[in-house]
Design a protein around this motif. Sequence first.
Motif, short mmCIF file in Angstrom:
data_model
loop_
_atom_site.label_atom_id
_atom_site.label_comp_id
_atom_site.label_asym_id
_atom_site.label_seq_id
_atom_site.Cartn_x
_atom_site.Cartn_y
_atom_site.Cartn_z
N GLN A 301 12.71 28.60 -13.81
CA GLN A 301 12.81 29.78 -14.63
C GLN A 301 12.38 31.03 -13.88
O GLN A 301 13.02 32.08 -13.97
CB GLN A 301 11.94 29.60 -15.88
CG GLN A 301 12.15 30.72 -16.87
CD GLN A 301 11.54 30.39 -18.20
OE1 GLN A 301 10.48 29.75 -18.28
NE2 GLN A 301 12.18 30.83 -19.26
N ASP A 302 11.30 30.90 -13.09
CA ASP A 302 10.80 32.09 -12.37
C ASP A 302 11.83 32.59 -11.37
O ASP A 302 12.04 33.79 -11.21
CB ASP A 302 9.44 31.83 -11.70
CG ASP A 302 9.33 30.45 -11.06
OD1 ASP A 302 10.38 29.78 -10.93
OD2 ASP A 302 8.22 30.04 -10.70
N LEU A 303 12.52 31.67 -10.71
CA LEU A 303 13.56 32.08 -9.77
C LEU A 303 14.72 32.72 -10.51
O LEU A 303 15.29 33.73 -10.07
CB LEU A 303 14.05 30.87 -8.95
CG LEU A 303 15.17 31.18 -7.95
CD1 LEU A 303 14.76 32.25 -6.94
CD2 LEU A 303 15.60 29.90 -7.20
N TYR A 304 15.04 32.13 -11.66
CA TYR A 304 16.11 32.69 -12.48
C TYR A 304 15.82 34.15 -12.82
O TYR A 304 16.66 35.03 -12.65
CB TYR A 304 16.27 31.85 -13.75
CG TYR A 304 17.27 32.39 -14.73
CD1 TYR A 304 18.63 32.39 -14.45
CD2 TYR A 304 16.86 32.91 -15.96
CE1 TYR A 304 19.56 32.88 -15.35
CE2 TYR A 304 17.77 33.41 -16.88
CZ TYR A 304 19.11 33.39 -16.57
OH TYR A 304 20.02 33.88 -17.47
N TYR A 305 14.59 34.41 -13.26
CA TYR A 305 14.24 35.79 -13.60
C TYR A 305 14.30 36.71 -12.38
O TYR A 305 14.69 37.87 -12.47
CB TYR A 305 12.86 35.86 -14.26
CG TYR A 305 12.88 35.32 -15.67
CD1 TYR A 305 13.91 35.68 -16.55
CD2 TYR A 305 11.90 34.45 -16.13
CE1 TYR A 305 13.96 35.19 -17.84
CE2 TYR A 305 11.93 33.96 -17.42
CZ TYR A 305 12.96 34.33 -18.27
OH TYR A 305 13.01 33.84 -19.54
N ARG A 306 13.87 36.19 -11.24
CA ARG A 306 13.89 36.95 -9.99
C ARG A 306 15.31 37.39 -9.63
O ARG A 306 15.55 38.49 -9.17
CB ARG A 306 13.44 36.04 -8.86
CG ARG A 306 12.11 36.23 -8.23
CD ARG A 306 11.88 37.51 -7.55
NE ARG A 306 10.50 37.86 -7.84
CZ ARG A 306 9.96 39.04 -7.61
NH1 ARG A 306 10.68 39.98 -7.06
NH2 ARG A 306 8.72 39.26 -7.91
#
Length: 457
Positions: A301-306
Amino acid sequence: MDKEKTRILVVDDEEIVRDSLAGWLREDGYSVETAADGSSAVDRIKAESWAVLLVDLKMPGIDGLQVLEEARKLQPKASVIIMTAYATVDTAVQAIKMGAYDYLVKPFEPEELSLMMDKLITQQDLMRENILLKKALKQQYGFRDLLSKSPKMQAIFELAKVAGQSHSTILILGESGTGKEVLARAIHAESPRSTGPFVAVSCAALTETLLESELFGHEKGAFTGAILRKKGKFELAHGGTLFLDEIGDISQKLQLDLLRALEERRFYRVGGTDPIHVDARIIAATNRELKKAVEEATFRQDLYYRLNVISINLPPLRERKEDIPFLVDHFVDQLRAEMAKRVEGVSAEAMELLMAYHWPGNVRELRNVLERGAVVAKGPIIQCDDLGLPPSEGEAEPDSSDSLKEMERRHILRVLNEYHWNITRSAQILGIDRVTLYNKIKKYGLRPDDETSPSEE
Ligand SMILES: Nc1ncnc2c1ncn2[C@@H]1O[C@H](COP(=O)(O)OP(=O)(O)OP(=O)(O)O)[C@@H](O)[C@H]1O
Ligand SMILES: [Mg+2]
């Protein structure tokens, strides 16, 4: 165009014919040159630009058909008229199939040639005008190599232009063949980094280890086979744009590495200890539903937001059917320029089939289908059968026993339901006018509460 500016090359091995033709044409005001055989004609086609080539079919050595073939390749815009004796009219017909403008049967009168030239010049003028108009249209409806008339896509182009000016990461989503890579390149080309490199990495094509070293590079001796130090794509994209294609396919470990690199704006080569800083704008793309992958915990998820700072969702072709005729026209133009064959367009029935098709492979598939059609078409117009499309495709796939009418009925109903029976919109999507749509609704007795097919949700 002025006749003096219309350059004609007369190619005939008989001097008398050459000279009398040149004389007639000059009298009509054209600028005329002659060539005595096929090979000198080909040399002159290579060296100079011609509006019209008047070519004898039978010549020793390189004959008229070979000159025609070369001319189609070297100067597709030049019109070729083939001259032939009665006995070889069949070959002349073949010449037309190969892209000759027309043929004249020898002996012919000066008037016959004059009339043909008048017709041809008028047609060339119209084509030139048409090309200018099309160019203007493409500029109006295009973003670099991407063309679209659909309001959704127009909004995307606007967003992409603005986004290009920023440094933000861009995520491009869309089915296969919707133009993600072309869009990424266009954004780069319109950005202040356009003078820097555009570096593309296909994340799906490589194993985890290879991809890691591909992205970040490696030091000499980092692993077996790492004989030399190698720069990664991140480094190579310094000052430009790094395009991470098929980002939805990368492994968990690489997702983490990538996240770190993006967050800290630095990374290590494989086997390296010194951090490397690069300045590259990231554009990522995938044809997967990344959000779903996040929900299913296969994508961080964190990469997705990035990555998802600015996201652009390219709609599938079936949701912008108004683009089909426009793109068909564009691709036919492209194919005509690429192929040594005359292609002018698609028949009305073929266009209907193209409009009704589901396009799982989107614009790429459309281009491929047209290319196939252009290759197998017997004349300049691509017919239904040439396209090699199944009669129907997609989720509501009817039985093979279904008639064309039944497929049409279902397709129209599906579109109507999808657009809540907005007639104007539905007609637009279907590529027909409103009256035709009303007539079809009446003909099939369609009602808003009809279901498209029993199995559909
Ligand atoms: N709007 C468009 N106008 C003109 N050509 C287009 C358009 N969209 C796509 N194309 C053409 O379709 C082909 C496929 O485009 P592209 O490679 O960008 O697709 P993609 O979304 O990256 O597909 P994939 O997910 O399979 O990699 C290209 O050859 C491109 O020229
Ligand atoms: Mg792609």
